[in-house]
Design an enzyme around this catalytic site. Structure first.
Site, PDB file in Angstrom:
ATOM      1  N   LYS A 162       0.844  -1.191   0.000  1.00 39.52           N
ATOM      2  CA  LYS A 162       0.000   0.000   0.000  1.00 39.52           C
ATOM      3  C   LYS A 162       0.879   1.239   0.000  1.00 39.52           C
ATOM      4  O   LYS A 162       1.781   1.374   0.849  1.00 39.52           O
ATOM      5  CB  LYS A 162      -0.895  -0.001   1.243  1.00 39.52           C
ATOM      6  CG  LYS A 162      -1.940  -1.111   1.243  1.00 39.52           C
ATOM      7  CD  LYS A 162      -3.034  -0.839   0.229  1.00 39.52           C
ATOM      8  CE  LYS A 162      -4.213  -1.788   0.405  1.00 39.52           C
ATOM      9  NZ  LYS A 162      -5.254  -1.562  -0.635  1.00 39.52           N
ATOM     10  N   ASP A 190      -0.347  -0.818  -4.635  1.00 43.66           N
ATOM     11  CA  ASP A 190      -1.697  -0.241  -4.639  1.00 43.66           C
ATOM     12  C   ASP A 190      -1.659   1.170  -4.089  1.00 43.66           C
ATOM     13  O   ASP A 190      -1.406   1.383  -2.905  1.00 43.66           O
ATOM     14  CB  ASP A 190      -2.646  -1.106  -3.795  1.00 43.66           C
ATOM     15  CG  ASP A 190      -4.098  -0.680  -3.936  1.00 43.66           C
ATOM     16  OD1 ASP A 190      -4.371   0.325  -4.627  1.00 43.66           O
ATOM     17  OD2 ASP A 190      -4.977  -1.358  -3.361  1.00 43.66           O
TER      18      ASP A 190
HETATM   19 MG    MG Z   1      -7.151  -1.607  -4.209  1.00 47.02          MG
END
Ligand code: MG
Length: 365
Positions: A162, A190
């Protein structure tokens, strides 16, 4: 057999560690569970997480949608009439995709139990196992490196990192993780809509120029920005995966036709369940676009419904189904077996979950 009741309950499971993305920080799975009952006493289960920052759905809105709109629309319907049920479910109100997903999977669970088959076989599938990645929350670099090494130690061969909070600092994050885990671990990145289009191209090109191999970059720009998605997709070599930009089959077809992304991330909470997710699978397959199956912060029930779909459709080539792995414990009985990076499908009928950790109070008719 007719549907005679649809009830809502709640489940709370602490996470092993706080889940942090560009959009939010969460410490517990706090989801709505749904139980659909037929007049012969059979029951199907579903689950919906209130993910307001992505779907707009809250605890209150999910419970109200199930009790005040979906329940009255479906009571009395024959469970074998799945097409009729899903038409009514999808048209009794707009949006509210998480509430619809919970009821949709409970209906599929009931129907597959009635067929005496595991759901993935009812959906036509034959895959017995699925490999999932594990999410590494966005944190200071040292913490992310530590979390990544721990994940690899646990057996994960694919990490979903992330980012999306601090622009070019994200390049440092990813470079440090790649350096620590070595070349064999697959890295998915992401950004959760955290960059703009030009910034995305700068960041992804910087990673490409450094020779840091990234499997894909997920949702670099805001969900509404199809032009931005297209700009990024056409200016980098790394495959771009659309997540928040694609809720419906209409979104998927538009995105594919505009060549705005290379891959599509299907989540039941965005589509409103398996019935609509199958449409995205078919559209993607027609155009030769591969899909990932993902989840929100869901526990084993909803993630297992997604696993059954993934086991059934070959167009789903990537899985991000780490919800149960992020939970501190598993409060369910039955269902697919989650062993770190591998999910093993079982032969029990339906989704396979036989007991859920909450009580359901019958609604007054
Ligand atoms: Mg996502």
């Amino acid at each position: 057999m007719r549907i005679c009741d649809i009830q809502a309950g709640e489940v709370r499971i602490p996470l092993r560690k706080p889940f942090r993305t560009a959009l939010r920080t969460v410490e517990n799975v706090e989801d709505i569970l749904v139980r659909v009952v037929t007049d012969d006493g059979a029951e199907g289960f579903g689950e919906a997480p209130p993910t307001a920052v992505i779907t707009g759905d809250t605890r209150g809105s999910i419970i109200t949608a199930v009790r005040d709109f979906i329940r009255p629309a479906l009571i009395g319907m024959e469970i074998e009439n799945t097409e009729g049920i899903f038409q009514k479910l999808n048209h009794c109100m707009v949006k509210n995709t998480s509430a619809k997903a919970a009821v949709d999977m409970a209906i599929y669970d009931l129907f597959a139990k009635r067929c005496g088959l595991p759901l993935y076989q009812v959906l036509g599938g034959a895959a017995r196992e699925i490999e999932t990645d594990l999410t590494i929350s966005v944190n200071e670099i040292g913490q992310m490196v530590e979390d990544s090494l721990e994940a690899v130690q646990r057996g994960y061969r694919i990490l979903k990192i992330k980012v999306g909070k601090e622009g070019l600092k994200d390049v440092e994050r990813i470079a440090a993780i790649r350096e620590a885990v070595g070349p064999k671990v697959s890295l998915r990145v992401d950004a959760n809509q955290g960059w703009d289009a030009r910034q995305s191209v700068r960041i992804i090109r910087a990673l490409e120029d450094k020779g840091i191999n990234i499997e894909l970059v997920e949702q670099p720009v805001p969900a509404w920005d199809f032009e931005g998605m297209k700009f990024v997709t056409s200016h980098v070599d790394t495959p771009i995966l659309a997540d928040e930009s694609v809720f419906s089959a209409q979104d998927a077809i538009r995105l594919i036709q505009e060549r705005a992304a290379d891959l599509i991330n299907i989540k039941l909470m965005k589509t409103g369940g398996i019935y609509n997710a199958l449409k995205i699978c078919s559209a993607a397959e027609i155009y030769g676009v591969e899909c990932m199956i993902g989840c929100m912060l869901e526990s084993k029930l909803a993630v297992s419904a997604a696993a059954h779909l993934a086991a059934a459709r070959t167009v789903i080539t990537k899985a991000d189904l780490d919800g149960p792995s992020l939970c501190l414990f598993d409060p369910y009985e039955g269902g697919p077996e989650y062993r770190e990076n591998m999910i093993y499908m079982m032969d029990a009928p339906g989704i396979g979950i036989t007991r859920v950790p909450c009580s359901f109070l019958p609604e007054e008719s």
